[in-house]
Design a protein around this motif. Sequence first.
Motif, PDB file in Angstrom:
ATOM      1  N   ALA A 169       0.953  -1.393   0.007  1.00 10.91           N
ATOM      2  CA  ALA A 169       0.094   0.043  -0.079  1.00 10.91           C
ATOM      3  C   ALA A 169       1.001   1.419   0.116  1.00 10.91           C
ATOM      4  O   ALA A 169       1.901   1.228   0.466  1.00 10.91           O
ATOM      5  CB  ALA A 169      -1.024  -0.109   1.395  1.00 10.91           C
ATOM      6  N   GLY A 170       0.467   2.186  -0.643  1.00  8.94           N
ATOM      7  CA  GLY A 170       1.001   3.554  -0.530  1.00  8.94           C
ATOM      8  C   GLY A 170       0.686   4.202   0.849  1.00  8.94           C
ATOM      9  O   GLY A 170      -0.240   3.993   1.351  1.00  8.94           O
ATOM     10  N   LEU A 171       1.287   5.517   0.803  1.00  8.86           N
ATOM     11  CA  LEU A 171       1.151   6.367   2.224  1.00  8.86           C
ATOM     12  C   LEU A 171      -0.334   6.916   2.314  1.00  8.86           C
ATOM     13  O   LEU A 171      -0.773   6.855   3.239  1.00  8.86           O
ATOM     14  CB  LEU A 171       2.021   7.418   2.038  1.00  8.86           C
ATOM     15  CG  LEU A 171       2.186   8.326   3.201  1.00  8.86           C
ATOM     16  CD1 LEU A 171       2.760   7.459   4.538  1.00  8.86           C
ATOM     17  CD2 LEU A 171       2.811   9.636   2.984  1.00  8.86           C
ATOM     18  N   ALA A 172      -0.935   7.411   0.908  1.00 10.40           N
ATOM     19  CA  ALA A 172      -2.322   7.874   1.008  1.00 10.40           C
ATOM     20  C   ALA A 172      -3.390   6.606   1.470  1.00 10.40           C
ATOM     21  O   ALA A 172      -3.981   6.944   2.483  1.00 10.40           O
ATOM     22  CB  ALA A 172      -2.579   8.279  -0.292  1.00 10.40           C
ATOM     23  N   GLU A 173      -3.139   5.539   0.984  1.00 11.68           N
ATOM     24  CA  GLU A 173      -3.776   4.292   1.174  1.00 11.68           C
ATOM     25  C   GLU A 173      -3.765   4.201   2.919  1.00 11.68           C
ATOM     26  O   GLU A 173      -4.715   3.652   3.441  1.00 11.68           O
ATOM     27  CB  GLU A 173      -3.652   3.144   0.589  1.00 11.68           C
ATOM     28  CG  GLU A 173      -4.576   1.959   0.430  1.00 11.68           C
ATOM     29  CD  GLU A 173      -4.125   0.848  -0.205  1.00 11.68           C
ATOM     30  OE1 GLU A 173      -5.256  -0.174  -0.389  1.00 11.68           O
ATOM     31  OE2 GLU A 173      -3.163   0.973  -1.259  1.00 11.68           O
ATOM     32  N   LEU A 174      -2.499   3.877   3.169  1.00 13.40           N
ATOM     33  CA  LEU A 174      -2.243   3.544   4.593  1.00 13.40           C
ATOM     34  C   LEU A 174      -2.929   4.687   5.517  1.00 13.40           C
ATOM     35  O   LEU A 174      -3.691   4.447   6.531  1.00 13.40           O
ATOM     36  CB  LEU A 174      -0.715   3.505   4.952  1.00 13.40           C
ATOM     37  CG  LEU A 174      -0.209   2.369   4.418  1.00 13.40           C
ATOM     38  CD1 LEU A 174       1.271   2.354   4.270  1.00 13.40           C
ATOM     39  CD2 LEU A 174      -0.831   0.952   4.968  1.00 13.40           C
TER      40      LEU A 174
ATOM     41  N   ARG B 107       6.712   6.235  11.578  1.00 11.15           N
ATOM     42  CA  ARG B 107       6.562   4.758  12.012  1.00 11.15           C
ATOM     43  C   ARG B 107       6.691   3.907  10.977  1.00 11.15           C
ATOM     44  O   ARG B 107       7.418   2.939  11.137  1.00 11.15           O
ATOM     45  CB  ARG B 107       4.759   4.703  12.537  1.00 11.15           C
ATOM     46  CG  ARG B 107       4.348   5.293  13.659  1.00 11.15           C
ATOM     47  CD  ARG B 107       5.213   5.094  14.798  1.00 11.15           C
ATOM     48  NE  ARG B 107       4.733   5.492  15.992  1.00 11.15           N
ATOM     49  CZ  ARG B 107       5.148   6.578  16.481  1.00 11.15           C
ATOM     50  NH1 ARG B 107       6.247   7.143  16.020  1.00 11.15           N
ATOM     51  NH2 ARG B 107       4.648   7.110  17.587  1.00 11.15           N
ATOM     52  N   LEU B 108       6.581   4.194   9.656  1.00 12.16           N
ATOM     53  CA  LEU B 108       6.933   3.236   8.535  1.00 12.16           C
ATOM     54  C   LEU B 108       8.569   3.327   8.260  1.00 12.16           C
ATOM     55  O   LEU B 108       9.004   2.384   8.108  1.00 12.16           O
ATOM     56  CB  LEU B 108       6.460   4.010   7.128  1.00 12.16           C
ATOM     57  CG  LEU B 108       4.795   3.743   7.044  1.00 12.16           C
ATOM     58  CD1 LEU B 108       4.324   4.281   5.912  1.00 12.16           C
ATOM     59  CD2 LEU B 108       4.617   2.011   6.820  1.00 12.16           C
ATOM     60  N   SER B 109       9.246   4.292   8.734  1.00 11.51           N
ATOM     61  CA  SER B 109      10.690   4.375   8.673  1.00 11.51           C
ATOM     62  C   SER B 109      11.016   3.361  10.035  1.00 11.51           C
ATOM     63  O   SER B 109      12.181   2.636   9.674  1.00 11.51           O
ATOM     64  CB  SER B 109      11.198   5.746   8.901  1.00 11.51           C
ATOM     65  OG  SER B 109      11.114   6.431   8.007  1.00 11.51           O
TER      66      SER B 109
ATOM     67  N   ARG C 141      10.149  -0.771   1.920  1.00  9.70           N
ATOM     68  CA  ARG C 141       9.926   0.512   1.050  1.00  9.70           C
ATOM     69  C   ARG C 141      10.127   0.418  -0.554  1.00  9.70           C
ATOM     70  O   ARG C 141      11.270   0.013  -0.613  1.00  9.70           O
ATOM     71  CB  ARG C 141      10.640   1.672   1.663  1.00  9.70           C
ATOM     72  CG  ARG C 141      10.269   3.225   0.980  1.00  9.70           C
ATOM     73  CD  ARG C 141      10.918   4.208   1.677  1.00  9.70           C
ATOM     74  NE  ARG C 141      10.337   5.503   0.982  1.00  9.70           N
ATOM     75  CZ  ARG C 141      10.870   6.376   0.262  1.00  9.70           C
ATOM     76  NH1 ARG C 141      12.094   5.728  -0.470  1.00  9.70           N
ATOM     77  NH2 ARG C 141      10.448   7.202  -0.123  1.00  9.70           N
ATOM     78  N   LEU C 142       9.084   0.337  -1.072  1.00 11.27           N
ATOM     79  CA  LEU C 142       9.218   0.152  -2.715  1.00 11.27           C
ATOM     80  C   LEU C 142       9.334   1.387  -3.449  1.00 11.27           C
ATOM     81  O   LEU C 142       8.166   1.995  -3.269  1.00 11.27           O
ATOM     82  CB  LEU C 142       8.230  -1.149  -3.131  1.00 11.27           C
ATOM     83  CG  LEU C 142       8.355  -2.341  -2.197  1.00 11.27           C
ATOM     84  CD1 LEU C 142       7.081  -2.984  -2.676  1.00 11.27           C
ATOM     85  CD2 LEU C 142       9.600  -2.950  -2.540  1.00 11.27           C
ATOM     86  N   VAL C 143      10.222   1.602  -4.103  1.00 13.47           N
ATOM     87  CA  VAL C 143      10.176   2.807  -5.009  1.00 13.47           C
ATOM     88  C   VAL C 143       9.910   2.502  -6.559  1.00 13.47           C
ATOM     89  O   VAL C 143      10.789   1.724  -7.236  1.00 13.47           O
ATOM     90  CB  VAL C 143      11.273   3.692  -4.911  1.00 13.47           C
ATOM     91  CG1 VAL C 143      11.235   5.057  -5.902  1.00 13.47           C
ATOM     92  CG2 VAL C 143      11.490   4.172  -3.381  1.00 13.47           C
TER      93      VAL C 143
ATOM     94  N   TYR D 211       4.748   0.476   0.446  1.00 12.56           N
ATOM     95  CA  TYR D 211       5.198  -0.444   1.621  1.00 12.56           C
ATOM     96  C   TYR D 211       4.433  -1.691   1.179  1.00 12.56           C
ATOM     97  O   TYR D 211       3.527  -1.980   1.369  1.00 12.56           O
ATOM     98  CB  TYR D 211       4.897   0.199   2.742  1.00 12.56           C
ATOM     99  CG  TYR D 211       5.533   1.697   2.750  1.00 12.56           C
ATOM    100  CD1 TYR D 211       7.032   1.951   3.232  1.00 12.56           C
ATOM    101  CD2 TYR D 211       4.882   2.762   2.526  1.00 12.56           C
ATOM    102  CE1 TYR D 211       7.486   2.964   3.444  1.00 12.56           C
ATOM    103  CE2 TYR D 211       5.524   4.168   2.375  1.00 12.56           C
ATOM    104  CZ  TYR D 211       6.768   4.201   2.904  1.00 12.56           C
ATOM    105  OH  TYR D 211       7.365   5.558   3.055  1.00 12.56           O
ATOM    106  N   GLU D 212       5.378  -2.738   1.738  1.00 19.50           N
ATOM    107  CA  GLU D 212       5.022  -4.067   1.809  1.00 19.50           C
ATOM    108  C   GLU D 212       5.580  -4.843   2.933  1.00 19.50           C
ATOM    109  O   GLU D 212       6.918  -4.427   3.527  1.00 19.50           O
ATOM    110  CB  GLU D 212       4.992  -4.886   0.458  1.00 19.50           C
ATOM    111  CG  GLU D 212       6.467  -5.361   0.060  1.00 19.50           C
ATOM    112  CD  GLU D 212       6.389  -6.120  -1.091  1.00 19.50           C
ATOM    113  OE1 GLU D 212       5.451  -6.453  -1.457  1.00 19.50           O
ATOM    114  OE2 GLU D 212       7.550  -6.482  -1.663  1.00 19.50           O
TER     115      GLU D 212
END
Length: 114
Positions: A39-44, A59-61, A71-73, A83-84
């Motif tokens: 999921a991306g930041l907006a979805e999370l 928190r993701l960091s 973290r996937l770019v 992020y997965e």
Amino acid sequence: MSAPDHAPRTCDEALRRAFGFLGKRWNGILIATLMNGPAGLAELRCAVGGTSDSVLSGRLSELTEANLVERLVDPGPPVSVSYELTESGRALMPALTALTAWAWENLPPSASAD
């Protein structure tokens, strides 16, 4: 008559670390949300609700540094970040699923820690 000798109660240090980390606001919820896939930041942000982008990013960091989340770019265009869960993060799925089932059965909705 003397009192019986009792060993002092202790909590397993690994369990203490696990609850200290997963109990930190949003960490466990983010991991549980990512159980459904990347999921991306907006979805999370929408999924967890009630947090700022800076707190969510922090928190993701932390979860990434702990090797629970990756973290996937995607260089795009446009560039996107998602992020997965890592293998270590996915290893938490059975415990979180069991904890969720327990909460549904045993905690009233008003027992929220918010």
